[in-house]
Design a protein around this motif. Structure first.
Motif, mmCIF file in Angstrom:
data_model
loop_
_atom_site.group_PDB
_atom_site.id
_atom_site.type_symbol
_atom_site.label_atom_id
_atom_site.label_comp_id
_atom_site.label_asym_id
_atom_site.label_seq_id
_atom_site.Cartn_x
_atom_site.Cartn_y
_atom_site.Cartn_z
ATOM 1 N N ASP A 64 -2.369 8.409 6.223
ATOM 2 C CA ASP A 64 -3.455 7.434 6.052
ATOM 3 C C ASP A 64 -3.218 7.405 4.650
ATOM 4 O O ASP A 64 -3.419 5.862 3.812
ATOM 5 N N ASP A 67 -0.063 5.079 3.802
ATOM 6 C CA ASP A 67 -0.488 3.819 4.542
ATOM 7 C C ASP A 67 -1.284 3.050 3.255
ATOM 8 O O ASP A 67 -1.210 1.707 3.203
ATOM 9 N N ALA A 68 -2.275 3.814 3.039
ATOM 10 C CA ALA A 68 -3.165 3.061 1.971
ATOM 11 C C ALA A 68 -2.436 2.702 0.915
ATOM 12 O O ALA A 68 -2.680 1.310 0.310
ATOM 13 N N ARG A 69 -1.670 3.165 0.081
ATOM 14 C CA ARG A 69 -0.763 2.963 -0.877
ATOM 15 C C ARG A 69 0.005 1.688 -0.487
ATOM 16 O O ARG A 69 0.254 0.715 -1.309
ATOM 17 N N TYR A 71 -0.085 -0.440 1.730
ATOM 18 C CA TYR A 71 -0.643 -1.689 2.505
ATOM 19 C C TYR A 71 -2.051 -2.099 1.838
ATOM 20 O O TYR A 71 -2.516 -2.884 2.269
ATOM 21 N N ALA A 72 -2.146 -1.528 0.734
ATOM 22 C CA ALA A 72 -3.479 -1.826 -0.016
ATOM 23 C C ALA A 72 -3.460 -3.261 -0.409
ATOM 24 O O ALA A 72 -4.729 -3.832 -0.540
ATOM 25 N N ALA A 73 -2.472 -3.860 -0.735
ATOM 26 C CA ALA A 73 -2.350 -5.100 -1.102
ATOM 27 C C ALA A 73 -2.395 -6.391 -0.025
ATOM 28 O O ALA A 73 -2.324 -7.542 -0.564
ATOM 29 N N THR A 74 -2.580 -6.035 1.076
ATOM 30 C CA THR A 74 -2.519 -6.817 1.979
ATOM 31 C C THR A 74 -3.540 -8.112 2.091
ATOM 32 O O THR A 74 -2.798 -9.232 2.072
#
Length: 184
Positions: A64, A67-69, A71-74
């Motif tokens: 998690d 993934d957060a790093r 896809y944080a800018a999605t």
């Protein structure tokens, strides 16, 4: 003789009576040991399950975090794509003679450089444009908006209305496309 036999039986009964508490005590201890061994086995099994569960939670938390790093800018990327679309449309709308005109040449060159820099920034953050033209329709990456009569094989993308983008390995926005169909 009867007295001797009776006397031997009495002695045996007396010895048995004296040993009975020891035998009972031994049987009780054996039962307690078996019970404790069962409890120990259950505790070991519970410990193994708890350790496995903790390891799974740790792995899930690590995934998690990765993934957060990644896809944080999605949300931000989706918003900035509209800016890129508008810049591309603006550049495409500049007539060829204005591109050659000395009064506008600097402006056009600056806008082209801005477009390239925006593409470079998107690329550095793992945001890539989806290829569409001339490829078969892929519903995981393309959204068919219309069918166009064409000599191309049916299902081939012949027009792209809006570019699609991926962020790393996830779809950020599908390409909006026109797909070939057999001419009437």
């Amino acid at each position: 003789m009867i007295d001797e036999n009776e006397s031997g039986a009495d002695t045996l009964r007396q010895e048995t009576a004296e040993a009975a508490p020891e035998v009972a005590e031994h049987d009780g201890a054996a039962a307690r040991i078996a019970e404790l061994e069962n409890q120990l086995a259950e505790a070991k099994q519970a410990t193994l399950y708890a350790q496995a569960d903790i390891q799974n939670v740790r792995r899930r938390a690590e995934k998690d975090a990765v993934d957060a790093r990644a896809y944080a800018a999605t949300s931000f990327a989706r918003d900035i794509l509209s800016v890129a679309d508008n810049l591309s449309r603006g550049l495409a709308a500049i007539p060829a003679d204005a591109r050659e005109d000395e009064r506008f040449k600097g402006l056009v060159t600056g806008l082209d450089a801005t477009g390239r820099e925006l593409d470079s920034v998107l690329s550095r953050h793992g945001i890539t444009r989806i290829d569409a033209m001339g490829l078969p329709l892929d519903p995981n990456k393309h959204q068919a908006m219309m069918e166009l009569a064409s000599d191309e094989a049916p299902g081939t993308i012949v027009q792209e209305m809006q570019a699609g983008y991926m962020i790393k390995d996830r779809l950020l926005r599908p390409s909006l496309v026109g797909v070939a169909k057999k001419p009437d």
